[in-house]
Design a protein around this motif. Sequence first.
Motif, PDB file in Angstrom:
ATOM      1  N   ARG A   1     -75.848 -44.558 108.403  1.00  0.00           N
ATOM      2  CA  ARG A   1     -74.950 -44.431 107.256  1.00  0.00           C
ATOM      3  C   ARG A   1     -73.555 -44.055 107.721  1.00  0.00           C
ATOM      4  N   ARG A   2     -72.573 -44.404 106.909  1.00  0.00           N
ATOM      5  CA  ARG A   2     -71.189 -44.081 107.236  1.00  0.00           C
ATOM      6  C   ARG A   2     -70.496 -43.497 106.019  1.00  0.00           C
ATOM      7  N   LEU A   3     -69.456 -42.744 106.285  1.00  0.00           N
ATOM      8  CA  LEU A   3     -68.646 -42.119 105.246  1.00  0.00           C
ATOM      9  C   LEU A   3     -67.220 -42.618 105.361  1.00  0.00           C
ATOM     10  N   ILE A   4     -66.641 -43.015 104.229  1.00  0.00           N
ATOM     11  CA  ILE A   4     -65.225 -43.375 104.166  1.00  0.00           C
ATOM     12  C   ILE A   4     -64.540 -42.366 103.267  1.00  0.00           C
ATOM     13  N   VAL A   5     -63.596 -41.621 103.811  1.00  0.00           N
ATOM     14  CA  VAL A   5     -62.844 -40.642 103.031  1.00  0.00           C
ATOM     15  C   VAL A   5     -61.478 -41.235 102.701  1.00  0.00           C
ATOM     16  N   VAL A   6     -61.118 -41.214 101.425  1.00  0.00           N
ATOM     17  CA  VAL A   6     -59.810 -41.694 100.972  1.00  0.00           C
ATOM     18  C   VAL A   6     -59.047 -40.501 100.413  1.00  0.00           C
ATOM     19  N   GLN A   7     -57.939 -40.197 101.038  1.00  0.00           N
ATOM     20  CA  GLN A   7     -57.106 -39.053 100.660  1.00  0.00           C
ATOM     21  C   GLN A   7     -55.923 -39.547  99.837  1.00  0.00           C
ATOM     22  N   LEU A   8     -55.788 -39.020  98.614  1.00  0.00           N
ATOM     23  CA  LEU A   8     -54.645 -39.352  97.756  1.00  0.00           C
ATOM     24  C   LEU A   8     -53.588 -38.280  97.953  1.00  0.00           C
ATOM     25  N   GLY A   9     -52.605 -38.562  98.774  1.00  0.00           N
ATOM     26  CA  GLY A   9     -51.626 -37.563  99.156  1.00  0.00           C
ATOM     27  C   GLY A   9     -50.567 -37.332  98.089  1.00  0.00           C
ATOM     28  N   GLY A  10     -50.263 -36.073  97.853  1.00  0.00           N
ATOM     29  CA  GLY A  10     -49.213 -35.715  96.902  1.00  0.00           C
ATOM     30  C   GLY A  10     -49.721 -35.001  95.674  1.00  0.00           C
ATOM     31  N   GLY A  11     -51.027 -35.025  95.453  1.00  0.00           N
ATOM     32  CA  GLY A  11     -51.588 -34.366  94.284  1.00  0.00           C
ATOM     33  C   GLY A  11     -51.649 -35.279  93.084  1.00  0.00           C
ATOM     34  N   ASN A  12     -52.673 -36.103  93.032  1.00  0.00           N
ATOM     35  CA  ASN A  12     -52.822 -37.056  91.920  1.00  0.00           C
ATOM     36  C   ASN A  12     -53.092 -36.324  90.603  1.00  0.00           C
ATOM     37  N   ASP A  13     -52.498 -36.823  89.521  1.00  0.00           N
ATOM     38  CA  ASP A  13     -52.709 -36.246  88.190  1.00  0.00           C
ATOM     39  C   ASP A  13     -54.061 -36.694  87.660  1.00  0.00           C
ATOM     40  N   GLY A  14     -55.047 -35.797  87.748  1.00  0.00           N
ATOM     41  CA  GLY A  14     -56.399 -36.131  87.317  1.00  0.00           C
ATOM     42  C   GLY A  14     -56.523 -36.345  85.828  1.00  0.00           C
ATOM     43  N   LEU A  15     -55.694 -35.671  85.023  1.00  0.00           N
ATOM     44  CA  LEU A  15     -55.786 -35.800  83.566  1.00  0.00           C
ATOM     45  C   LEU A  15     -55.351 -37.172  83.080  1.00  0.00           C
ATOM     46  N   ASN A  16     -54.468 -37.834  83.818  1.00  0.00           N
ATOM     47  CA  ASN A  16     -54.077 -39.190  83.451  1.00  0.00           C
ATOM     48  C   ASN A  16     -54.804 -40.236  84.291  1.00  0.00           C
ATOM     49  N   THR A  17     -55.752 -39.783  85.109  1.00  0.00           N
ATOM     50  CA  THR A  17     -56.650 -40.690  85.825  1.00  0.00           C
ATOM     51  C   THR A  17     -57.950 -40.827  85.046  1.00  0.00           C
ATOM     52  N   LEU A  18     -58.535 -39.694  84.734  1.00  0.00           N
ATOM     53  CA  LEU A  18     -59.724 -39.623  83.891  1.00  0.00           C
ATOM     54  C   LEU A  18     -59.290 -38.909  82.607  1.00  0.00           C
ATOM     55  N   VAL A  19     -59.002 -39.690  81.594  1.00  0.00           N
ATOM     56  CA  VAL A  19     -58.243 -39.222  80.429  1.00  0.00           C
ATOM     57  C   VAL A  19     -59.165 -38.695  79.323  1.00  0.00           C
ATOM     58  N   PRO A  20     -58.931 -37.454  78.850  1.00  0.00           N
ATOM     59  CA  PRO A  20     -59.696 -36.919  77.703  1.00  0.00           C
ATOM     60  C   PRO A  20     -59.095 -37.441  76.388  1.00  0.00           C
ATOM     61  N   TYR A  21     -59.311 -38.711  76.117  1.00  0.00           N
ATOM     62  CA  TYR A  21     -58.550 -39.412  75.090  1.00  0.00           C
ATOM     63  C   TYR A  21     -58.936 -39.045  73.658  1.00  0.00           C
ATOM     64  N   ARG A  22     -59.930 -38.204  73.471  1.00  0.00           N
ATOM     65  CA  ARG A  22     -60.289 -37.731  72.137  1.00  0.00           C
ATOM     66  C   ARG A  22     -59.942 -36.249  71.937  1.00  0.00           C
ATOM     67  N   ASN A  23     -59.192 -35.688  72.871  1.00  0.00           N
ATOM     68  CA  ASN A  23     -58.887 -34.265  72.838  1.00  0.00           C
ATOM     69  C   ASN A  23     -57.466 -34.049  72.340  1.00  0.00           C
ATOM     70  N   ASP A  24     -57.306 -33.401  71.199  1.00  0.00           N
ATOM     71  CA  ASP A  24     -55.984 -33.161  70.617  1.00  0.00           C
ATOM     72  C   ASP A  24     -55.112 -32.283  71.508  1.00  0.00           C
TER      73      ASP A  24
END
Length: 408
Positions: free
Chosen positions: A46-69
């Motif tokens: 087995r192998r592992l591929i690590v992908v680093q998103l440099g700079g601090g990705n905005d998780g709230l606009n990546t996985l969006v809580p679109y029903r949350n006021d």
Amino acid sequence: MQRRQFLQASALASTLLLVPKFLHALDRPETALAARLRDAPGGAARRLIVVQLGGGNDGLNTLVPYRNDLYYKARPTLALKEADGLLPLGDELALHPSMKGLKGLFDQGQVAICNAVGYPNPDRSHFRSMDIWQTGSGSEQLLSTGWLGRYLDSTCAGGAPAYQALELDDTLSLALKGATRNGLALKNPGKFHQLTQSRYLSALSQEKAAAPAGSELDYLYKTLAETASSADYLYDKSKIHTSTATYPNTDFGKSLKTTAELIGSGVESRVYYLALSGFDTHVRQHEQQSRLLGELSDGLAALAADLQKSNEWNNTLVMVFSEFGRRVTQNASNGTDHGTANNVFLLSGALRKLGLLNQPASLQDLDQGDLRYQLDFRSLYASILTDWLGADDKLVLGPGIEKLAGLV
């Protein structure tokens, strides 16, 4: 020739210090690590591929809580709406509109998402937080070795060439630096091999007989020999398989394609490390993040399809992380500032747990305006090390880290 002159003159200088400190036989037909991994759970290496998103990705606009006021209240102009083309993953969360490729993999049962991943006493400095993630340490610790470097230390005691862990870049990250073993950094096998054909290498080879055993020159020669051996191996192997898949025409896309070609060629490397930078979105986040997430999503979808074609996807695990998320409330420049907890994506054809693995962080119970972490990133590392790579997570991370059972 003086060692200093050699290091200054040779184009190999940037690579020489990235190989292991302790050198072993170069013509070993099968390494101890390869044999161990071949006997790992699942019956295949087995192998592992690590992908680093440099700079601090905005998780709230990546996985969006679109029903949350509360999300829309905190981000009156930055929040994404269903009308923007969100890609729902359920009743509460949706992927960014640019991530259609990842959404397709999610629908096929090849993606797992961990919400609110972080660590106690988070640090909002890019450099410090990235060090914490790359070393697999607590925020109160200062370590000089990376978690994947220590993985190499713990599994390569019997000797293994430097290419067991590869970073698709010009320099080696802290993550792949161990106490006795390091990974190897290269952009692509062809250019790396060309560097090792330098006339300075030949000149140094002529001096090896006069070098006292254990001297700096002796160490440098042996290091060069292993580097050249690894370069030859990777270059020869890379000719076996050429990918015809279409990847994004970017540095990140090219790195993904090179990774797929090396895997398809039968290279023994068990860890690949890639980076996609530019996520420090303090200003005008919409355009920049949309472009980067599209590049990430399209690239990962191409990689999955490519490895499926070569029957290697089930033996591959991809982990995508960023050093921290962003603050919940948008700033005055239509962007976001440094935050804390974030989401982590896992991709494979052999995941045991699929979809959304835990609830998102509460937008009502914040920690000084930031999301509270729910899952320690070291628990993810422990699961990957033990259940996927067949390693002893305690040798790598130390005691007291509880792994996530049944993840991979």
